[in-house]
Design an enzyme around this catalytic site. Structure first.
Site, PDB file in Angstrom:
ATOM      1  N   ARG A 110       2.847  19.927   6.855  1.00 28.83           N
ATOM      2  CA  ARG A 110       3.394  18.978   6.969  1.00 28.83           C
ATOM      3  C   ARG A 110       4.857  19.378   8.389  1.00 28.83           C
ATOM      4  O   ARG A 110       4.662  18.732   9.299  1.00 28.83           O
ATOM      5  CB  ARG A 110       4.604  17.892   5.995  1.00 28.83           C
ATOM      6  N   GLU A 123       1.244  -0.913   0.205  1.00 33.09           N
ATOM      7  CA  GLU A 123       0.001  -0.240  -0.007  1.00 33.09           C
ATOM      8  C   GLU A 123       0.620   1.430   0.064  1.00 33.09           C
ATOM      9  O   GLU A 123       0.415   1.941   0.903  1.00 33.09           O
ATOM     10  CB  GLU A 123      -0.452  -0.101   1.346  1.00 33.09           C
ATOM     11  N   CYS A 156      -1.883  33.445  10.667  1.00 31.63           N
ATOM     12  CA  CYS A 156      -2.333  33.921  12.347  1.00 31.63           C
ATOM     13  C   CYS A 156      -1.241  32.758  12.925  1.00 31.63           C
ATOM     14  O   CYS A 156      -2.018  32.775  13.923  1.00 31.63           O
ATOM     15  CB  CYS A 156      -2.658  34.884  12.773  1.00 31.63           C
ATOM     16  N   GLU A 157      -0.828  32.054  13.131  1.00 30.12           N
ATOM     17  CA  GLU A 157      -0.206  31.375  13.652  1.00 30.12           C
ATOM     18  C   GLU A 157       1.875  31.422  13.878  1.00 30.12           C
ATOM     19  O   GLU A 157       1.545  31.293  12.678  1.00 30.12           O
ATOM     20  CB  GLU A 157      -0.804  29.980  13.638  1.00 30.12           C
TER      21      GLU A 157
HETATM   22  C1  LIG Z   1      -0.955   6.129   5.357  1.00 30.00           C
HETATM   23  C2  LIG Z   1      -1.560   4.090   4.292  1.00 30.00           C
HETATM   24  C3  LIG Z   1      -0.302   4.151   3.786  1.00 30.00           C
HETATM   25  C4  LIG Z   1      -0.012   4.284   3.333  1.00 30.00           C
HETATM   26  O1  LIG Z   1       1.244   5.007   3.517  1.00 30.00           O
HETATM   27  P1  LIG Z   1       2.408   6.158   3.226  1.00 30.00           P
HETATM   28  O2  LIG Z   1       3.678   5.902   4.518  1.00 30.00           O
HETATM   29  O3  LIG Z   1       1.953   7.005   2.708  1.00 30.00           O
HETATM   30  O4  LIG Z   1       3.499   4.832   1.983  1.00 30.00           O
HETATM   31  C5  LIG Z   1      -0.499   2.647   3.550  1.00 30.00           C
HETATM   32  N1  LIG Z   1      -1.202   1.948   4.674  1.00 30.00           N
HETATM   33  C6  LIG Z   1      -2.103   2.375   5.491  1.00 30.00           C
HETATM   34  C7  LIG Z   1      -3.188   0.973   6.400  1.00 30.00           C
HETATM   35  C8  LIG Z   1      -2.752   3.149   6.099  1.00 30.00           C
HETATM   36  O5  LIG Z   1      -2.932   3.723   7.135  1.00 30.00           O
END
Ligand SMILES: *Cc1c(COP(=O)(O)O)cnc(C)c1O
Length: 423
Positions: free
Chosen positions: A318, A278, A352-353
């Protein structure tokens, strides 16, 4: 892929592929996000190639950057999607995603979301608790169908990344510990409308050491070998995302370094498992920059220099959210990233932070009002985390393809900001 491959200084000017950053900024205004199609595709291919022997199904994590044009590119490359909400499922389906390549994670899926996903026919849910199993059972039974699920395990592994993006430690809210999972698996027949087909873990984000991923996969494989549901089989192991990128050069190893440790574990497993991954940040992080102009340069009596940009924390959260480091450099430069001997500056936005700070005491060349500045590595969790705080319309997003660029999300207007409100 090194960010310099697609975002490079040529003849003193920053270019994205064959488009000059200054030309794009003049055409669409600032701040604006600029993404490189070539970089997105190269990143996806690099990961797929490194893991090719295991024939993984790559499910791009939409939450990193959900722009439809990017989802379409990745869908056309054959990737599936990792979703965390009904809204993300809707985005995936809008670009024609194959539901059989969609996995659904998250600790708080609503019944409406479960129903939507079952009706779409997604590949599986990554289930994070027993009450969620019961909810999926109820919805699936109501629809007269059976839901495929993987249990999201909490492998209790420290990925050695920022605590806000650590998800695989026991004390985080994510996943199910091994003892509880073992007990659940034995009781699977209790949920006949649910079929357990895999185990999942996602240990955190911006992981730059492959060893925690390897340790997690080893635990998943061992568990999958030992813990099979009565009358069922485990087909999938899902190692999540988290593959780190170079916010500064040399920070993250290439995907081959992850593959080198992970592939042998799969090859040595007692039985074959289908590998799911993922990736989010890895695909888009260094494929995007945020272009912004200098609004003012302010100097205090103590000599402190503040470079005030037209981008703010609402556009790119970030740095304010987790002290994230982004490279920042003027788009016109004869000596890119050569910071020796330069005076430091605090690079800030207009919100404004005090937290609206992109970098503190960062060596930076002299810049003047109107100069274009690039914030690098902004493709992941950039626009996706943007907001309208301070009633600031969100920036437009631009996709570059060779010498062409096109707006793939227009800049918001003031009308957009009030559209949903009533007096
Ligand atoms: C956020 C997330 C990802 C992706 O994470 P990256 O660091 O962007 O690769 C994959 N799986 C799950 C369950 C997530 O919550």
């Amino acid at each position: 892929m090194d960010m310099t491959d697609t975002f490079a200084y040529r003849g003193g000017h920053l270019a994205c592929e064959a488009c000059r950053a200054e030309d794009i900024a003049r055409a669409v205004g600032t701040p604006c996000y600029v993404y490189s199609r070539a970089a997105i595709e190269a990143n996806a291919r690099a990961l797929a190639d490194a893991f090719a022997p295991a024939k993984p199904l790559l499910c791009y994590s939409i939450k990193a950057n959900g722009n439809l044009a990017i989802l379409k590119l990745l869908k056309d490359l054959g990737l599936g999607f990792d979703i965390v909400s009904g809204g993300e499922l809707d985005r995936a389906l809008r670009v024609g995603a194959d539901p059989a390549k969609v996995v659904f994670a998250g600790v708080g899926k609503t019944r409406a979301e479960v129903r939507q996903a079952l009706q779409a026919g997604i590949l599986m849910f990554n289930v994070e608790s027993e009450p969620e199993l019961a909810a999926i059972q109820a919805v699936a039974a109501g629809l007269g169908t059976q839901a495929r699920v993987a249990l999201r395990l909490n492998p209790d592994i420290d990925p050695k990344t920022h605590r806000h993006i650590t998800t695989g430690k026991r004390e985080t809210k994510f996943g199910i510990d091994f003892e509880s999972a073992r007990a659940l698996v034995a009781r699977m027949p209790q949920w006949p409308a649910v079929r357990l087909v895999g185990y999942h873990a996602h240990i955190g984000s911006q992981v730059t050491d492959p060893r925690p991923h390897a340790a997690s996969l080893a635990k998943l494989i061992a568990f999958a070998g030992e813990c099979v549901p009565p009358g069922g089989a485990i087909e999938y192991v899902n190692i999540g995302g988290g593959f780190g990128i170079d916010y500064v050069p040399g920070q993250a190893p290439p995907p081959s370094a992850f593959a080198e440790l992970l592939l042998p574990l799969l090859a040595q497993a007692a039985r074959p498992f289908r590998l799911l991954m993922e990736p989010g940040r890895f695909i888009v992080g260094n494929a995007g920059v945020l272009l912004t102009r200098v609004a003012y340069v302010k100097r205090n009596s103590d000599g402190r220099r503040f470079v005030i940009l037209d981008a703010a924390m609402n556009d790119l959260l970030r740095p304010a959210l987790y002290d994230a480091h982004h490279r920042i450099w003027p788009a016109a430069s004869d000596s890119p990233f050569e910071s020796d001997g330069l005076a430091p500056a605090d690079v800030v936005g207009p919100v404004c932070e005090s937290g609206d700070t992109f970098a503190k005491e960062r060596p930076l060349p002299e810049v003047a009002e109107g100069d274009l500045v690039a914030i690098f590595g902004a493709g992941a969790y950039g626009f996706a985390m943007s907001s309208n705080y301070n009633a600031r319309p969100r920036p437009c997003e631009v996709l570059v393809d060779g010498s062409h660029h096109r707006v793939v999300r227009r800049r918001e207007s003031f009308d957009d900001l009030v559209r949903l409100e009533t007096l």
